[in-house]
Design a protein around this motif. Structure first.
Motif, PDB file in Angstrom:
ATOM      1  N   GLN A   1       0.845  -1.186   0.000  1.00 15.27           N
ATOM      2  CA  GLN A   1       0.000   0.000   0.000  1.00 15.27           C
ATOM      3  C   GLN A   1       0.883   1.241   0.000  1.00 15.27           C
ATOM      4  O   GLN A   1       1.861   1.333   0.730  1.00 15.27           O
ATOM      5  CB  GLN A   1      -0.898   0.015   1.238  1.00 15.27           C
ATOM      6  CG  GLN A   1      -1.833   1.191   1.292  1.00 15.27           C
ATOM      7  CD  GLN A   1      -2.725   1.175   2.520  1.00 15.27           C
ATOM      8  OE1 GLN A   1      -2.722   0.205   3.266  1.00 15.27           O
ATOM      9  NE2 GLN A   1      -3.466   2.232   2.735  1.00 15.27           N
ATOM     10  N   GLN A   3       2.125   4.822   0.866  1.00 14.64           N
ATOM     11  CA  GLN A   3       2.044   5.760   1.968  1.00 14.64           C
ATOM     12  C   GLN A   3       2.774   7.041   1.585  1.00 14.64           C
ATOM     13  O   GLN A   3       3.793   6.995   0.892  1.00 14.64           O
ATOM     14  CB  GLN A   3       2.659   5.171   3.237  1.00 14.64           C
ATOM     15  CG  GLN A   3       1.844   4.062   3.871  1.00 14.64           C
ATOM     16  CD  GLN A   3       2.422   3.652   5.209  1.00 14.64           C
ATOM     17  OE1 GLN A   3       3.626   3.652   5.393  1.00 14.64           O
ATOM     18  NE2 GLN A   3       1.552   3.299   6.139  1.00 14.64           N
ATOM     19  N   SER A  25       5.752   6.501  -0.860  1.00  9.41           N
ATOM     20  CA  SER A  25       6.595   5.321  -0.743  1.00  9.41           C
ATOM     21  C   SER A  25       6.760   4.632  -2.090  1.00  9.41           C
ATOM     22  O   SER A  25       7.696   3.873  -2.316  1.00  9.41           O
ATOM     23  CB  SER A  25       6.008   4.351   0.282  1.00  9.41           C
ATOM     24  OG  SER A  25       4.695   3.963  -0.096  1.00  9.41           O
ATOM     25  N   ALA A  97      -1.181  13.366   2.382  1.00  7.86           N
ATOM     26  CA  ALA A  97      -1.965  12.245   1.874  1.00  7.86           C
ATOM     27  C   ALA A  97      -2.372  12.547   0.443  1.00  7.86           C
ATOM     28  O   ALA A  97      -2.200  13.669  -0.040  1.00  7.86           O
ATOM     29  CB  ALA A  97      -3.186  12.021   2.751  1.00  7.86           C
ATOM     30  N   ASN A 109      -3.996   6.964   2.027  1.00  7.90           N
ATOM     31  CA  ASN A 109      -2.545   6.704   1.930  1.00  7.90           C
ATOM     32  C   ASN A 109      -1.756   7.531   2.939  1.00  7.90           C
ATOM     33  O   ASN A 109      -0.689   8.052   2.647  1.00  7.90           O
ATOM     34  CB  ASN A 109      -2.030   6.972   0.513  1.00  7.90           C
ATOM     35  CG  ASN A 109      -2.694   6.073  -0.517  1.00  7.90           C
ATOM     36  OD1 ASN A 109      -3.006   4.918  -0.242  1.00  7.90           O
ATOM     37  ND2 ASN A 109      -2.936   6.617  -1.692  1.00  7.90           N
ATOM     38  N   TRP A 110      -2.311   7.613   4.135  1.00  3.38           N
ATOM     39  CA  TRP A 110      -1.645   8.359   5.201  1.00  3.38           C
ATOM     40  C   TRP A 110      -0.375   7.652   5.631  1.00  3.38           C
ATOM     41  O   TRP A 110      -0.340   6.438   5.758  1.00  3.38           O
ATOM     42  CB  TRP A 110      -2.562   8.501   6.409  1.00  3.38           C
ATOM     43  CG  TRP A 110      -3.842   9.185   6.092  1.00  3.38           C
ATOM     44  CD1 TRP A 110      -5.014   8.610   5.705  1.00  3.38           C
ATOM     45  CD2 TRP A 110      -4.083  10.596   6.124  1.00  3.38           C
ATOM     46  NE1 TRP A 110      -5.970   9.578   5.502  1.00  3.38           N
ATOM     47  CE2 TRP A 110      -5.425  10.799   5.751  1.00  3.38           C
ATOM     48  CE3 TRP A 110      -3.287  11.702   6.431  1.00  3.38           C
ATOM     49  CZ2 TRP A 110      -6.001  12.066   5.686  1.00  3.38           C
ATOM     50  CZ3 TRP A 110      -3.857  12.964   6.371  1.00  3.38           C
ATOM     51  CH2 TRP A 110      -5.199  13.134   5.993  1.00  3.38           C
ATOM     52  N   GLY A 111       0.649   8.418   5.866  1.00  2.00           N
ATOM     53  CA  GLY A 111       1.909   7.873   6.364  1.00  2.00           C
ATOM     54  C   GLY A 111       2.323   8.581   7.636  1.00  2.00           C
ATOM     55  O   GLY A 111       1.538   9.271   8.273  1.00  2.00           O
TER      56      GLY A 111
END
Length: 120
Positions: A1, A3, A25, A97, A109-111
């Motif tokens: 996924q 991020q 990422s 995001a 897609n929070w990191g």
């Protein structure tokens, strides 16, 4: 996924400037909006600024207008948030995001966020 990881946070004094970076990422959809959010202790996460995939459109929260500038590289993946005239109330963890929906909603897609502390 995928991020999106925010970096560049620091402890600064009021009035200082700081530029945060947002790095996916892996490759995100070229058509994605990129947004910046922040969350102060005990507070809900709030929208700061957003930018379209081609940087043609931007949107800012009222508190960010005139002080913050959102930008992203021409390739569309890496983004930046430049913050000027920082105030103690800007202290928060800042996140980035991506969204396929709109410049102010649908973010995913929070990191990992980055801490910004503004204090004298």
């Amino acid at each position: 996924q995928v991020q999106l990881v925010a970096s560049g946070g620091s402890s600064v004094r009021p009035g200082a400037s700081l530029t945060l970076s947002c790095t996916p990422s892996s490759v995100i959809f070229k058509s994605s909006f990129m947004g910046w959010f922040r969350q102060a202790p005990g507070m809900e996460r709030e929208f700061v600024a957003g930018i379209s995939w081609n940087a043609a459109s931007t949107y800012y929260a009222d508190f960010a207008l005139g002080r913050f500038t959102v930008d992203r590289e021409e390739a569309g993946n890496r983004g930046y948030l430049t913050m000027n005239d920082l105030k103690p109330e800007d202290t928060a963890v800042y996140f980035c995001a991506s969204s396929q929906m709109a410049i102010t909603s649908g973010y995913e897609n929070w990191g990992q966020g980055t801490q910004v502390t503004v204090s004298s």
